[in-house]
Structures are given as C-alpha cells and as structure tokens.
Design an enzyme around this catalytic site. Structure first.
Site, PDB file in Angstrom:
ATOM      1  CE  LYS A 117      16.973  -1.631 -18.863  1.00  0.00           C
ATOM      2  NZ  LYS A 117      16.273  -0.572 -19.579  1.00  0.00           N
ATOM      3  CG  ASP A 118      20.286   0.919 -10.251  1.00  0.00           C
ATOM      4  OD1 ASP A 118      20.584   2.109 -10.125  1.00  0.00           O
ATOM      5  OD2 ASP A 118      20.151   0.143  -9.300  1.00  0.00           O
ATOM      6  CE  LYS A 119      28.459   3.695 -10.012  1.00  0.00           C
ATOM      7  NZ  LYS A 119      29.199   4.805  -9.444  1.00  0.00           N
TER       8      LYS A 119
END
Length: 708
Positions: free
Chosen positions: A340-342
């Site tokens: 998942k995205d930062k």
C-alpha cells in the site's frame, strides 16, 4: 530564500515559511508557502528535502489556480516532516500490482532504495535490506534554488508512456490530491469480499500466553545485551541476568521474557557466588534467527497470527521492517496480499509466523503512525495477489469545478469508468524510465542494461548516487563506484556488487544478484508501456464500442469477436494483451500495430521467449475499461485547510466526533469513494474525473515560473 517574481517567499509543503508574505499569491498548482511564519531564515534548501516534499504532495490540477493565503497545519504535516527528517534516509515502494495507493503493487524503480531479500519469489522486493543497510545517508550537498525548477524537467509525462485518451465528455476541473496524507485512505478488500477495518484492539484469550510482565521484567540494558547476543554483534557467547528477587515465579518470567522477545536464544539457571543468574545463549547458531522457536508454540493454536495493520504516511514494506526490528525477527516471516501507498492512510491484513497477538498488541504502546488490531490465529499465511481489490476514500481539496461539472464527472466514472492505463509510477521517477531497461533486457543487450542503470542521469537524485554514477562513468570500476554508496542493497549497489564479483564481461550473472522481482519489474514496465500505447491506439481507431476482431475472455481463454456477435459485447468486455509468447492479438489494425511497435524495438512478436527463462514473457490480458464499484461522492465546504474532512478507523476507535464542516466555506472539496479490482490504478480514475496529466514533470512545468 526562494522568491517569486513578485517577491513572495516560496518553500515546499513540509517547510515552514520564514516571514509574513504580503504579496498576492501567483497562480500555482502546488500548495506551497502561503503566508507561513518562519522562525529562522533559510537561505538554501537541500535538494533532497525539496524533492521529497515535491513527490509527497503532487496536486492534481487541470490548470493554474489562483490560491488564497493559507497557513500550513502543524499537526499532520509537522509530524510527517519530523518523521522524514529522522529517517530521511530510509527509502522504499511498490510492485506488479500498483502503488500503494494504487491497486497495483508496482515495484517502481526508485534509485538508491534498499531492496528486500527474495522470499520464495512471492514477496514484493523493493523497500528494505539488512539491518545495517537500512539507513540511507542524506546528501551533504545543498540545493541551488536556481536549479530546483529544472530538477524535474527530465522525467516522463503521460504522453511518453502512451496515456493520451479519456472516455468521458465532461469538462475537466482542478483539485488538489493528497494535500494531507489523510485525504487518501485505502482499505484492502480480501478475497472473500470483506473490507478490512481496524475496529478492535482486543487480544484473543489464550491460557498459553505469557503474562504482561514479560515486557517489563528485563531492563533496557539487559535487552540491549540480549539483542547484541541474538544478532551476533559481539564476541560474547552468553548473557547473564542476575535474579534480584529469587523466586521460582520470578525466574520463570525471566525465562519466558528472554525466549519470547529474543527468538533463537535458550536460557538456563546458574548459581554464581551464591547468587542466581539466568544465562541466555544461542542454541542453534545463526539459523535460529530465521525461525521462531517451534517447540514453544501451542499445537492447538494456528501457526499464523493475522492482524489488521493501520498505518499513516508509511508504506507496507517500511512498516514491516519496523515491526520486524521491534519484534527482533526477520521480515520474511510476515506475509500480505499487496503493498500500500506511503503518503496515505491504509488499512490491510498482515499475517506473521508464530508471534503472539499479545506481543503484537504491545507494540501499539511504543510505535507511532501505525496501529495493530483485529487479531486472530489461523493455519495459513497470506499470499500476494489474493485480495479482491482496494476501497478508496479520496478527498480532492480546493476544487474549481461547478456542481454540474462534478456531477457529470462522477456519474461518468460510475457508469462508464476509466481507461485501465498503467499509472506513471509504473515507469519510474527519473530520467531513465524502467521500460527502457526492460526493453534492453528483452533485446539481450546487457551492456545497455548496465549503462542505463549506472550511467549519470539528469534531474534530481541524492548526492551519493550522483557521486556513484560519476565515479562509474569516470573509472568503470565497480568497486570504486560502490564505495560511494552508503547503502549497498539498492539496485545500483547490487549491480555493482555483481560486477565486482563476476566482472564486466559477465553482466548477466552480475545482474542476477538483484532480487528476482526487481529484475522482472523492468520487463513488466516494458509490457505496460506497450499496452498503454496500444490501448490509446485502439480507442482512437474504434472508439468505445466492441468491433469485430476484438478480444474477450471466455472461461479464462481469450477469443476473437466475430462480426455476427459484435452486438453481444460492450467496451467493458474487451481485453487487450500484454505482449508475450502465450497470448493472441486482435484481428484488426491494432494487431498489426503491436507487431510494428515491437519490430521498431528489434523484438519479434512471434518469439517472445528469452534465452534466460526468467525473462521470457508469457503475456496476459487486461481489460480496456474499468468501472469502479461502490462509487459515492459528495461536495463539502470548509474554511480551515488543516482540518480532516472525515473520520478514519482510528478516529472512530478513539471516539472522536465527526468533523464539523462549513455550510458556506471558503473552499470546496470533492470527497469520493470507490472500489477497484487488483492491478488497477486509483490515479487513473482520478485523472478521468479531473481531466489532467498525473505526471510530476507536467505539474512541475506548469509551475516553473514562480521558482525562477
């Protein structure tokens, strides 16, 4: 100090401004430096700080917008900035299924980022390395304000990777995505269709769990000595802990504490000079570090503890690296369904081998920016790609569209969908796109592969990478270039290590030192580049209707649409192939276009097998248009850009009241929710709504004037 032509102070999002700036704001896309107060003058800003800030906060605007004066928040943004400065050095992100905020897990090349060791080839390899390699050293070079505007000129724009078409007819408008990382929330959808939420901190009741006292019975000094022993960081063969209160119960607690907190260590009780000591020692050598103690795990309990990980402003790989350090285990005992995205708030399921829920829950007391909950024991790990997709909650702030424009855009997204392009993060962030490296691999041109990865490149990079590339260009000495890298487990460092070991005449073996999934990332990037271009050409040629010769899937097998059956299908049924040896191509002009594009790259469409099996492309099929599910939206007004516009899972668990929104605010925001299947990109859905170019380069070009 950075000034606009009209004398306005300009600094990036994460930096406070030094003086009250009274001049009116110029037209910019990036929400930068609006009447912020600085405590001390800053004459020059490091490139690395500017670049990180730029990447973290790309506004998605269709056109230049007149921005009113705003004060930057001091909560989320300051925390994020402190976190970045503390570990400005740790690099990390994505894979073959998107970014992090994306549905895909994109292993996008980010030069200088440490890589994670192979985990049976089903873990995404891109974010972390061994403990000693985890810290990236900040460049000691200061940025030249005059050159900052030029830093991103060498990146890609959407046109470069074939992203050229829209399917909707509404007029585009502007808005800012991820002004705050809490404006982008991702909830994982499991293979059973359940959306992961953090809503329970309780720990499963288990009589076999040790007492809470094991976490406090050891002093910090004891823990340090035990950790050094566990990790073979000194020459000691054991650590002795004196038992101050000599009772059997006390000794038992210490035994349990050592064995639970430091897997791989055994303990025994010894008498020394009339005192009782617990002596910790290695029972199985270094191999013990890789496997938690099997005999201490109850047979009636599932071997894997599953939990929901809620994280803020950290990507999945970084979070796992932190958890593994606190638990003193190897990262490869964790499994997950996707990264998942930062720069987002994300909620996903994680599984870990033989670590108790009690021990995991204890981390909530000592870790920032993420929480663990919803614990359960199961007999299986998680596998990459098992998820059904992700559910997104996205806020686009300061939108300029009218209510009618917003309604048209969102109705179109729900009814028609968006072109299922591979997003910009698939192709890298520097002047050397990942698809170029992939093309050279497929061409068997290994000198070019080496050159593309190691040669000096224009644009923004950390100082140590610049020095490494310069040394390589000057000497072609891999050992000398490697000395310039404080982090050895990035792609560049791995390749240089391979070249030192195998020599410049055996680049194939040298390149093979790089973890497999990172190597394949380059080839997948090239496939994505071809696919994007071909889909744009398909839509330009035949529009949004099924035509004879198109491909559809029947029972997992691709078949051509015959003229008599055209009316049985819509554009939502059509798939296009990623090039490979096990796919068929459309029977119309686009089939010929595939062949022409590959021929131009000196590749034979009828022979996509490579001399090296790993690099042989079997191909795959991908839908042209994706229609998001569970699409909902509302336009909200707000006055204070610092306030959140909805509550997160953690807010709800902590009992925070919903945000109070203005009825007639200074600003408008579009809050939207939608679900996407795996391997699709949320940014491409947002692109369709706003009708804008999502590339960092394009956004920067629109703003260079105020940086001059």
């Amino acid at each position: 100090m950075l000034l606009t032509p009209r004398g306005r102070c300009l600094l990036p999002l994460a930096l406070p401004c030094q003086r009250q700036c009274q001049a009116p704001a110029p037209k910019v896309l990036f929400l930068l430096a609006h009447k912020w107060t600085l405590k001390q003058p800053v004459k020059r800003i490091k490139h690395s700080v500017l670049q990180e800030t730029l990447y973290r906060s790309v506004p998605f605007n269709m056109e230049a917008v007149e921005m009113t004066s705003l004060k930057r928040p001091h909560s989320e943004d300051d925390v994020a900035n402190v976190d970045e400065i503390k570990r400005q050095k740790i690099s990390e992100e994505s894979s073959k299924t998107g970014s992090n905020s994306e549905q895909s897990v994109d292993v996008t090349e980010q030069p200088g980022k440490p890589l994670l060791e192979d985990k049976k080839d089903d873990i995404i390899l891109n974010e972390e390395g061994e403990e000693e390699d985890n810290e990236l050293e900040e460049s000691d070079e200061e940025g030249d304000p005059e050159s900052f505007a030029d830093m991103m000129k060498h990146g890609l724009i959407e046109l470069d990777v074939g992203i050229t078409k829209f399917v909707s007819s509404h007029k585009g408008f502007s808005g800012i995505l991820k002004e705050r990382y809490s404006d982008f929330v991702v909830h994982e959808i499991g293979k059973d269709g359940h959306i992961s939420h953090l809503d329970d901190f309780s720990v499963p009741v288990d009589d076999e769990d040790p007492s809470e006292e094991i976490f406090t019975v050891l002093s910090n000094e004891d823990k340090q000595h035990l950790e050094e022993l566990q990790l073979f960081k000194n020459k000691e063969t054991s650590v002795a802990i004196e038992v101050i209160e000599d009772t059997k119960e006390k000794r038992t607690i210490i035994h349990h504490a050592v064995k639970s907190l430091f897997p791989g260590l055994e303990t025994k009780t010894e008498d020394r000079d009339g005192k009782k000591y617990i002596v910790a020692y290695h029972a199985a050598g270094k191999k013990a570090l890789a496997n938690p103690r099997k005999h201490s795990w109850p047979k009636s309990r599932g071997s894997y503890c599953h939990f929901v990980l809620y994280k803020e402003n950290k990507d999945t790989m970084d979070a796992i690296n932190v958890l593994s350090k606190f638990l003193r285990v190897k990262p490869n005992i964790f499994s997950y369904m996707g990264t998942k995205d930062k720069r987002a708030i994300t909620v996903q399921e994680i599984a870990v081998l033989r670590i108790t829920a009690q021990r995991l829950a204890h981390l909530n007391k000592c870790l920032m920016n993420f929480k663990l909950g919803n614990f359960s024991y199961k007999n299986h790990p998680l596998k990459l790609g098992e998820l059904q997709g992700n559910h997104f909650t996205v806020v686009l702030r300061n939108i300029t569209g009218t209510d009618d424009q917003v309604q048209q855009a969102m109705h179109s997204l729900r009814e028609i969908g968006f072109i299922n392009y591979y997003g910009m993060q698939r192709f890298g962030t520097t002047a050397v796109p990942t698809y170029q490296v992939g093309r050279a691999i497929l061409q068997n041109n290994w000198n070019e592969v080496m050159d593309l990865i190691l040669k000096p490149r224009p644009g923004a990079e950390k100082g140590y990478l610049v020095k490494c590339r310069e040394e390589w260009a000057k000497t072609k000495d891999p050992a000398a270039a490697l000395k310039k890298l404080p982090v050895k487990r990035c792609v560049e460092g791995q390749l240089l290590r391979g070249l030192s070991k195998y020599g410049l005449k055996n680049i194939v073996s040298a390149f093979g030192i790089i973890p497999r999934n990172n190597r394949l990332m380059y080839i997948h990037s090239y496939q994505s580049y071809i696919w994007n271009n071909m889909v744009s050409k398909r839509i330009e040629e035949y529009g949004l209707k099924a035509v004879s010769g198109d491909l559809v899937l029947k029972g997992g097998t691709a078949v051509h649409i015959e003229e008599a059956d055209v009316d049985d299908y819509t554009i939502h049924d059509i798939v296009m192939p990623l090039p490979g040896f096990d796919v068929i191509y459309p029977k119309h002009k686009i089939g010929d276009a595939y062949k022409e594009m590959l021929s131009a790259d000196n590749l034979d469409i009828s022979n996509m097998r490579h001399k090296i099996r790993d690099y042989s492309l079997s191909g795959a099929y991908r839908k042209i248009i994706i229609r998001p599910q569970n699409v909902r939206w509302e336009v909200v007004a707000y006055d204070d850009p610092r306030i959140p516009l909805f509550n997160t899972d953690l807010d709800k668990l902590e009992g925070k009241p919903p945000p109070i929104l203005a009825t007639e605010g200074k600003f408008k925001a579009l809050k939207m929710e939608f679900s996407l299947p795996p391997s699709t990109y949320a940014t491409m859905a947002i692109r369709e709504v706003l009708k804008m170019d999502t590339s960092i380069k394009k956004q920067t070009q629109l703003n260079t004037i105020w940086l001059r």
